[in-house]
Design a protein around this motif. Structure first.
Motif, PDB file in Angstrom:
ATOM      1  N   VAL A 195      48.098  41.162  10.896  1.00  0.00           N
ATOM      2  CA  VAL A 195      47.755  39.794  10.496  1.00  0.00           C
ATOM      3  C   VAL A 195      48.582  39.371   9.284  1.00  0.00           C
ATOM      4  O   VAL A 195      49.087  38.244   9.211  1.00  0.00           O
ATOM      5  CB  VAL A 195      46.249  39.699  10.195  1.00  0.00           C
ATOM      6  N   LEU A 196      48.753  40.291   8.314  1.00  0.00           N
ATOM      7  CA  LEU A 196      49.563  39.990   7.134  1.00  0.00           C
ATOM      8  C   LEU A 196      51.016  39.706   7.501  1.00  0.00           C
ATOM      9  O   LEU A 196      51.652  38.809   6.976  1.00  0.00           O
ATOM     10  CB  LEU A 196      49.491  41.153   6.144  1.00  0.00           C
ATOM     11  N   GLU A 197      51.548  40.482   8.434  1.00  0.00           N
ATOM     12  CA  GLU A 197      52.963  40.377   8.777  1.00  0.00           C
ATOM     13  C   GLU A 197      53.251  39.153   9.642  1.00  0.00           C
ATOM     14  O   GLU A 197      54.268  38.474   9.457  1.00  0.00           O
ATOM     15  CB  GLU A 197      53.413  41.642   9.508  1.00  0.00           C
ATOM     16  N   THR A 198      52.385  38.872  10.585  1.00  0.00           N
ATOM     17  CA  THR A 198      52.680  37.822  11.563  1.00  0.00           C
ATOM     18  C   THR A 198      51.983  36.502  11.245  1.00  0.00           C
ATOM     19  O   THR A 198      52.425  35.442  11.700  1.00  0.00           O
ATOM     20  CB  THR A 198      52.271  38.263  12.975  1.00  0.00           C
ATOM     21  N   GLY A 199      50.891  36.552  10.513  1.00  0.00           N
ATOM     22  CA  GLY A 199      50.119  35.340  10.281  1.00  0.00           C
ATOM     23  C   GLY A 199      49.222  34.972  11.441  1.00  0.00           C
ATOM     24  O   GLY A 199      48.443  34.020  11.342  1.00  0.00           O
ATOM     25  N   ALA A 200      49.319  35.714  12.559  1.00  0.00           N
ATOM     26  CA  ALA A 200      48.461  35.440  13.715  1.00  0.00           C
ATOM     27  C   ALA A 200      47.061  35.959  13.412  1.00  0.00           C
ATOM     28  O   ALA A 200      46.891  37.124  13.062  1.00  0.00           O
ATOM     29  CB  ALA A 200      49.012  36.115  14.970  1.00  0.00           C
ATOM     30  N   PRO A 201      46.046  35.133  13.545  1.00  0.00           N
ATOM     31  CA  PRO A 201      44.694  35.577  13.203  1.00  0.00           C
ATOM     32  C   PRO A 201      44.143  36.574  14.215  1.00  0.00           C
ATOM     33  O   PRO A 201      44.594  36.651  15.359  1.00  0.00           O
ATOM     34  CB  PRO A 201      43.890  34.279  13.205  1.00  0.00           C
ATOM     35  N   LEU A 202      43.166  37.329  13.777  1.00  0.00           N
ATOM     36  CA  LEU A 202      42.431  38.267  14.623  1.00  0.00           C
ATOM     37  C   LEU A 202      41.081  37.617  14.901  1.00  0.00           C
ATOM     38  O   LEU A 202      40.375  37.224  13.962  1.00  0.00           O
ATOM     39  CB  LEU A 202      42.267  39.600  13.892  1.00  0.00           C
ATOM     40  N   ILE A 203      40.710  37.485  16.164  1.00  0.00           N
ATOM     41  CA  ILE A 203      39.527  36.711  16.511  1.00  0.00           C
ATOM     42  C   ILE A 203      38.574  37.561  17.341  1.00  0.00           C
ATOM     43  O   ILE A 203      38.922  38.022  18.426  1.00  0.00           O
ATOM     44  CB  ILE A 203      39.900  35.444  17.292  1.00  0.00           C
ATOM     45  N   PHE A 204      37.402  37.808  16.787  1.00  0.00           N
ATOM     46  CA  PHE A 204      36.291  38.458  17.504  1.00  0.00           C
ATOM     47  C   PHE A 204      36.745  39.716  18.245  1.00  0.00           C
ATOM     48  O   PHE A 204      36.530  39.858  19.451  1.00  0.00           O
ATOM     49  CB  PHE A 204      35.627  37.494  18.487  1.00  0.00           C
ATOM     50  N   THR A 205      37.391  40.596  17.548  1.00  0.00           N
ATOM     51  CA  THR A 205      37.836  41.862  18.128  1.00  0.00           C
ATOM     52  C   THR A 205      36.787  42.937  17.836  1.00  0.00           C
ATOM     53  O   THR A 205      36.492  43.212  16.667  1.00  0.00           O
ATOM     54  CB  THR A 205      39.189  42.285  17.545  1.00  0.00           C
ATOM     55  N   GLU A 206      36.240  43.519  18.894  1.00  0.00           N
ATOM     56  CA  GLU A 206      35.213  44.539  18.697  1.00  0.00           C
ATOM     57  C   GLU A 206      35.859  45.878  18.379  1.00  0.00           C
ATOM     58  O   GLU A 206      36.857  46.271  19.004  1.00  0.00           O
ATOM     59  CB  GLU A 206      34.320  44.647  19.935  1.00  0.00           C
ATOM     60  N   GLN A 207      35.228  46.592  17.441  1.00  0.00           N
ATOM     61  CA  GLN A 207      35.807  47.834  16.948  1.00  0.00           C
ATOM     62  C   GLN A 207      34.675  48.814  16.633  1.00  0.00           C
ATOM     63  O   GLN A 207      33.768  48.497  15.877  1.00  0.00           O
ATOM     64  CB  GLN A 207      36.609  47.564  15.666  1.00  0.00           C
ATOM     65  N   PRO A 208      34.705  50.036  17.218  1.00  0.00           N
ATOM     66  CA  PRO A 208      33.700  51.038  16.821  1.00  0.00           C
ATOM     67  C   PRO A 208      34.023  51.580  15.434  1.00  0.00           C
ATOM     68  O   PRO A 208      35.183  51.629  15.008  1.00  0.00           O
ATOM     69  CB  PRO A 208      33.838  52.112  17.895  1.00  0.00           C
ATOM     70  N   PRO A 231      49.385  27.303  -2.092  1.00  0.00           N
ATOM     71  CA  PRO A 231      50.051  26.066  -1.641  1.00  0.00           C
ATOM     72  C   PRO A 231      51.544  26.191  -1.451  1.00  0.00           C
ATOM     73  O   PRO A 231      52.140  25.456  -0.650  1.00  0.00           O
ATOM     74  CB  PRO A 231      49.705  25.066  -2.746  1.00  0.00           C
ATOM     75  N   SER A 232      52.169  27.146  -2.157  1.00  0.00           N
ATOM     76  CA  SER A 232      53.611  27.315  -1.993  1.00  0.00           C
ATOM     77  C   SER A 232      53.979  28.204  -0.819  1.00  0.00           C
ATOM     78  O   SER A 232      55.152  28.389  -0.521  1.00  0.00           O
ATOM     79  CB  SER A 232      54.205  27.890  -3.283  1.00  0.00           C
ATOM     80  N   GLY A 233      52.971  28.784  -0.144  1.00  0.00           N
ATOM     81  CA  GLY A 233      53.244  29.647   0.999  1.00  0.00           C
ATOM     82  C   GLY A 233      53.315  31.115   0.663  1.00  0.00           C
ATOM     83  O   GLY A 233      53.557  31.944   1.545  1.00  0.00           O
ATOM     84  N   GLU A 234      53.069  31.507  -0.589  1.00  0.00           N
ATOM     85  CA  GLU A 234      53.113  32.920  -0.950  1.00  0.00           C
ATOM     86  C   GLU A 234      51.856  33.614  -0.424  1.00  0.00           C
ATOM     87  O   GLU A 234      50.738  33.095  -0.523  1.00  0.00           O
ATOM     88  CB  GLU A 234      53.190  33.075  -2.463  1.00  0.00           C
ATOM     89  N   ILE A 235      52.061  34.807   0.173  1.00  0.00           N
ATOM     90  CA  ILE A 235      50.947  35.543   0.781  1.00  0.00           C
ATOM     91  C   ILE A 235      50.090  36.160  -0.317  1.00  0.00           C
ATOM     92  O   ILE A 235      50.583  36.910  -1.168  1.00  0.00           O
ATOM     93  CB  ILE A 235      51.471  36.629   1.731  1.00  0.00           C
ATOM     94  N   LEU A 236      48.803  35.836  -0.291  1.00  0.00           N
ATOM     95  CA  LEU A 236      47.865  36.359  -1.282  1.00  0.00           C
ATOM     96  C   LEU A 236      47.081  37.566  -0.770  1.00  0.00           C
ATOM     97  O   LEU A 236      46.547  38.343  -1.551  1.00  0.00           O
ATOM     98  CB  LEU A 236      46.887  35.255  -1.690  1.00  0.00           C
ATOM     99  N   GLY A 237      46.980  37.717   0.540  1.00  0.00           N
ATOM    100  CA  GLY A 237      46.213  38.824   1.102  1.00  0.00           C
ATOM    101  C   GLY A 237      45.651  38.428   2.458  1.00  0.00           C
ATOM    102  O   GLY A 237      46.174  37.559   3.162  1.00  0.00           O
ATOM    103  N   VAL A 238      44.550  39.076   2.836  1.00  0.00           N
ATOM    104  CA  VAL A 238      43.933  38.835   4.124  1.00  0.00           C
ATOM    105  C   VAL A 238      42.418  38.865   3.946  1.00  0.00           C
ATOM    106  O   VAL A 238      41.889  39.653   3.162  1.00  0.00           O
ATOM    107  CB  VAL A 238      44.387  39.872   5.170  1.00  0.00           C
TER     108      VAL A 238
END
Length: 820
Positions: A195-208, A231-238
């Motif tokens: 998610v950090l690398e691609t910006g693609a969100p993770l949605i309702f993924t089940e995980q044991p 606001p400048s686009g710098e990645i702050l985290g996830v």
């Protein structure tokens, strides 16, 4: 990624910030003494139009003014006030504005009020955003964690703190692996990095996952995550949202498991297959090891079950733990449960048993102490035993163990196991009932088939009979070898339409009818005509009482009837919708004679025709039903080709030929009944047959006695000569009297019995009657019946033949007595 513009509504910007809001200053008397440019933009008033005037004049109505005075009085001691008020725009329209007022104390008693003003809509949106953020961290039931780019935890909400059993302060700065264990940690971190690398969100993924504080219980969480940027686009985290969906996941899994079990259990009516399907459906989703045990009487298909303490048969066992299979009873073993086991209690009480923690024993006790100790050494820690009951009948029990997975069985697992058992028990009981009915039908069918084929001088015979697959039900195939007069033999195969008790019973009735018709010496085409009438009558008997056709059983059959005469080497055949026989010559050549194809039995009114073949001595005649050459959808031409090949193989015994045919055409259990009758022809030696044509004159009877005496003396049957002369004399006299003046034929055959035949051109049948004391005649046939073992009449195209049989055992007994 573009940063959201100020005031765009995408982020919770403070509407009271100086760069967003309007401002004004009031003195202690509420007079406007300061006015900003943004205030002019919001209300349209120029500074010179506002300064020096009471602020209350700009409120929209009197109610707003009173509200301000009350609010100021109430909050004056707190040094501030905030709220939303309607304000009069310079154009005269109403404008809703949010106010935030703070008291500013000057030197001395002087005091001023600093007002910050923003549109009420922006204030409401900002307050809502603040409330949402506060709710996410304080009141949300869904866990939330904020991670730095290195995935270190910056902050978690209270819900996630409860889930991890750590406080928000304790977990700050830690990583996921500090409170989760197992390979799930690496999986979760890998997904967050993506998610950090691609910006693609993770949605309702089940995980044991498993908590370090509770490693024995597996949990399932639903994870959603998104990347944080300034606001400048710098990645702050996830940020990830974590919801404990263990109960929902298990409920969904149980429902899916039940659906799969419903589809997998009971696909056949085979008892062994049904119990195996039950064991396979429960492993590994519900248990690590499963056994299915039925009461021995149930396994046999009996109607009444044994006592609960009786023997059981292990029907199926399945496990993902190899060690368990090494010590558990194998499928097919019959045993009794030790009284100390939960299984014994379950059978006795007929109640399910849940032992979430096995402190001393997994419930395995064997008569062999060493085997018991090896079983006790297995790390089985949880057990469920459920009785299998259906329609009020105890059938057996289902045992489930857990050893590989750490979490023990729970009440929900017991409920699921009971649902499993209830559905499977019905399938097992259906299979048991079917097994019972199939066995009864098979017993009936076998009782109606010939148990042993009689030895005969005309042919050497062997047969192959295979009942249908149990799933199909018993069929109506039959075969027979029937001795006839004149050393002849009838060979029969037939096939009744359908399967089950009805087909078996119909087969028995047809076979009995064939025996009766054969005893009357009817020609093959006449036999089939009478059988056709019988099948039509049987069909009429099946008509329901109310006249509706829905309850009618289909009655129909095919038949092949052949009569072989060893004296003439001729074989007369007729068929009713049946496949032609195969004839194997002495050189191994196989042919399928082109016989007239009569209609199947039951159509009614259509004629049957006979055909005649001349067979060399040692010829092989193969009669069979369609299940042999059309097994499992086999093309008829291909099946007949394989039959030809199997019959033309190296010469051997007839039993070896049957085995070769079975191997070539029936490698598996046939779906339909199969009947195969092999007959190798024999020929009576010329010295065993004597035949004369006697002229129609008064001396014919005397001539017949002389010929009979001389022939029997030559055959060494002098002891039968006197009796045979009396019989022959009577038969020839009757033929002379009623034969119409045409020659009479006398034939003697020495076979397993002495056969005397007298043929004439008359079609009038002799009748046996008891003569009165005053009658001068009528005693001839009565004497014939008393002196012979059997007698009868058969008709030919040219007249009739009256035949008699004398047992050769009588002659042998006389010789032995004479020798003594």
């Amino acid at each position: 990624m573009d940063a959201p513009a100020p005031g765009s509504g995408e982020g919770p910007e403070d509407p009271y910030a100086l760069n967003n809001s309007a401002s004004a200053v009031l003195d202690d008397h509420g007079i406007v003494v300061g006015w900003s440019e943004r205030a002019q933009e919001h209300l349209g008033y120029l500074p010179e139009e506002v300064l020096g005037r009471p602020a209350i004049e700009f409120l929209f109505d009197e109610r707003a003014r009173e509200a301000v005075l009350d609010a100021v009085a109430a909050y004056e001691h707190e040094g501030g006030w905030s709220g939303v008020l309607p304000v009069l725009h310079r154009s005269g329209r109403r404008v809703e504005l949010g106010f935030r007022a703070r008291a500013v104390v000057r030197a001395g008693p002087a005091r001023e009020w600093f007002l910050v003003v923003a549109p009420a809509e922006e204030v409401l949106r900002w307050e809502t955003d603040r409330s949402v953020l506060d709710g996410l961290f304080r009141r949300s039931p869904i866990g939330l964690s904020v991670h730095a780019p290195d995935l270190g935890i910056l902050r978690i909400n209270r819900a996630l703190a409860r889930f991890t059993q750590l406080s928000t302060a304790e977990i700050r700065g830690r990583r996921i692996g500090d409170f989760l264990i197992g390979p799930d940690v690496e999986t979760i971190e890998t997904r967050l990095r993506r998610v950090l690398e691609t910006g693609a969100p993770l949605i309702f993924t089940e995980q044991p996952c498993r908590l370090r504080s509770d490693p024995d219980h597996e949990r399932v969480v639903s994870v959603s995550a998104f990347r944080m940027e300034d606001p400048s686009g710098e990645i702050l985290g996830v940020t990830q949202l974590v919801e404990d969906v263990t109960d929902r996941y298990r409920a969904r899994r149980r429902l899916a498991l039940l659906n799969r079990a419903s589809a997998r259990i009971g696909t056949t009516l085979d008892l062994g297959r049904t119990t195996s399907e039950l064991a396979e459906a429960a492993v590994p989703d519900l248990a690590d090891a499963v056994s299915v045990d039925l009461l021995e009487s149930v396994a046999r298909g009996d109607e009444t079950a044994e006592e609960a303490s009786g023997q059981v048969r292990r029907m199926a066992v399945h496990s993902v733990v190899p060690e368990a299979l090494q010590v558990m009873y194998s499928a097919g073993e019959v045993f009794r449960f030790d009284p100390r086991t939960p299984q014994a209690r379950c059978l006795a009480e007929q109640q399910p048993i849940l032992e979430p923690v096995l402190r001393s024993s997994p419930g395995w006790y064997f008569q062999d102490p060493e085997r018991t100790q090896r079983a006790l050494s297995l790390d089985a820690h949880s057990l469920i035993v459920v009785p299998l009951t259906a329609r009020g009948l105890l059938l057996g029990l289902l045992s489930l163990w857990r050893a590989k997975r750490p979490e023990p069985f729970e009440e929900d697992d017991l409920t699921l196991a009971e649902e499993f058992a209830a559905r499977a028990a019905l399938c097992i009981d259906n299979a048991r009932r079917y097994t019972q009915q199939h066995r009864a039908a098979l017993t009936l069918q076998r009782s109606l088939l010939p148990q042993e084929l009689p030895e005969h001088s005309a042919v050497e015979v062997a047969h192959l009979y295979l009942p249908a697959d149990p799933a199909t039900g018993v069929g109506g195939d039959w075969f027979d070898v029937i001795p006839l007069s004149g050393a002849r033999v009838a060979l029969v195969v037939g096939d009744v339409v359908g399967h089950g008790l009805h087909a078996a019973a119909t087969m028995g009735r047809l076979r009995t009818a064939v025996h009766t018709l054969a005893g009357l010496d009817y020609a093959p085409d006449e036999v089939l005509s009478h059988l056709d009438d019988l099948v039509n009558r049987l069909a009429e008997e099946q008509e329901p009482a109310d006249g509706r056709p829905g309850g009618r059983q289909i009655v129909g059959a095919t038949c092949l009837y052949a009569v072989y005469d060893p004296t003439s080497r001729r074989c007369t055949l007729a068929r009713a919708g049946h496949l032609p026989p195969a004839v194997v010559a002495s050189d191994g050549t196989v042919s399928l004679p082109d016989l007239p194809e009569g209609p199947p039995l039951g159509l009614g009114g259509l004629p049957f025709e006979s055909a005649e073949l001349e067979l060399a001595e040692g010829s092989l005649l193969a009669l069979y039903t369609d299940g042999l050459v059309e097994a499992r959808g086999l093309d008829l031409d291909l099946g007949l080709a394989r039959l030809r090949e199997a019959l033309s193989g190296p010469g051997g015994s007839l039993q070896e030929t049957c085995a070769a045919v079975q191997e070539a055409l029936l490698p598996d259990h046939p779906p339909d009944d199969v009947a195969l009758l092999l007959a190798r022809t024999r020929v009576l030696a010329p010295e065993q047959v004597a035949s004369w044509e006697l002229p129609a004159e008064p001396s014919a009877a005397s001539r017949a006695r002389d010929l009979t005496e001389a022939t029997l003396t030559g055959w060494g049957l002098e002891e039968l000569a006197f009796t045979a002369e009396l019989v022959v004399s009577e038969l020839v006299t009757n033929a002379y009297r009623y034969g119409g003046g045409k020659p009479v034929t006398l034939r003697l055959i020495r076979d397993r019995s002495l056969i005397c035949e007298v043929s004439d051109s008359s079609s009038t049948a002799p009748h046996l009657r008891r003569a009165r004391t005053t009658d001068e005649g009528g005693r001839g046939l009565f004497l014939v019946a008393q002196l012979t073992d059997r007698w009868g009449t058969r008709y030919t195209r040219d007249g009739k033949t009256v035949w008699t049989e004398f047992p050769l055992a009588a002659a042998a007994t006389s010789r032995s007595r004479a020798g003594a």
